[in-house]
Design a protein around this motif. Structure first.
Motif, short mmCIF file in Angstrom:
data_model
loop_
_atom_site.label_atom_id
_atom_site.label_comp_id
_atom_site.label_asym_id
_atom_site.label_seq_id
_atom_site.Cartn_x
_atom_site.Cartn_y
_atom_site.Cartn_z
N GLY A 160 -9.49 -6.81 27.05
CA GLY A 160 -10.80 -6.27 26.74
C GLY A 160 -11.14 -5.13 27.68
N VAL A 171 -9.95 -3.59 22.62
CA VAL A 171 -9.41 -4.94 22.83
C VAL A 171 -7.93 -4.93 22.49
CG1 VAL A 171 -11.63 -6.02 22.32
CG2 VAL A 171 -9.99 -5.66 20.47
N ILE A 198 -13.96 -10.54 17.17
CA ILE A 198 -14.74 -9.77 18.14
C ILE A 198 -16.19 -9.93 17.72
CG2 ILE A 198 -15.17 -7.51 19.17
CD1 ILE A 198 -12.42 -6.68 17.85
#
Length: 184
Positions: A69, A157, A173
């Motif tokens: 991330g 990500v 997400i």
């Protein structure tokens, strides 16, 4: 997903259905001037800030799986992982919350090969929370972002492995509450 190293492809799940599988079990021939980075694939925007990224991971036989991330960028012209944060969990149970190549926190959990586990990273302002199989393993507050460290303020990500095969499924997400970034 945009593969940066390794090969991530749609494959059959061992228990039925489809998943994403990293299929390259060993390093190939490196370029003349730099080593090939361990397999990883990325997606998203450098402008994402407050979110949780999660997925199920299944490491085949031995090795590790990772979730990334706040990736601001990646350089495939070196053997390093992308610049950002990542949770790496090995089948020996050792986990590390990494900032680029630096470990911020580590520990051990049950993490057997050849079974599904859930990995998650949550970013809310300056707080990062890492979870494995629904259990929070660490929460830490990173120092305020400076002009010199803007690469870690927000970003895309990703998923990764060592030079081992692994499967990923139920990738998600979701936006979470948090303050707006200090530096744009």
């Amino acid at each position: 997903f945009a593969d940066q190293s390794g090969t991530f492809e749609v494959a059959e799940r061992p228990d039925g259905g489809k998943c994403l599988r990293q299929t390259v079990p060993r390093r190939g021939i490196d370029w003349e001037h730099y080593a090939t980075p361990e397999p990883y694939t990325i997606l998203g925007s450098t402008k994402w800030y407050n979110y949780e990224v999660a997925c199920d991971a299944y490491v085949e036989k031995a090795g590790y799986a990772a979730i990334f991330g706040h990736i601001k960028y990646s350089l495939i012209s070196c053997a390093n992982p992308p610049r950002g944060y990542w949770l790496k969990v090995n089948t020996d149970g050792r986990w590390d919350l990494m900032k680029f190549v630096y470990s911020l926190a580590s520990g051990t959990v049950p993490f057997a090969a050849d079974r599904w586990h859930q990995l998650a990273l949550k970013f809310s302002g300056e707080t990062i929370t890492a979870s494995i199989d629904g259990v929070e393993v660490t929460t830490l507050t990173v120092p305020p972002i400076s002009e010199q460290d803007v690469a870690y303020e927000g970003g895309a990500v990703g998923l990764g492995t060592g030079w081992n095969t692994a499967r990923f499924d139920n990738f998600s997400i979701r936006e979470v509450a948090g303050p707006a970034p200090a530096i744009n």
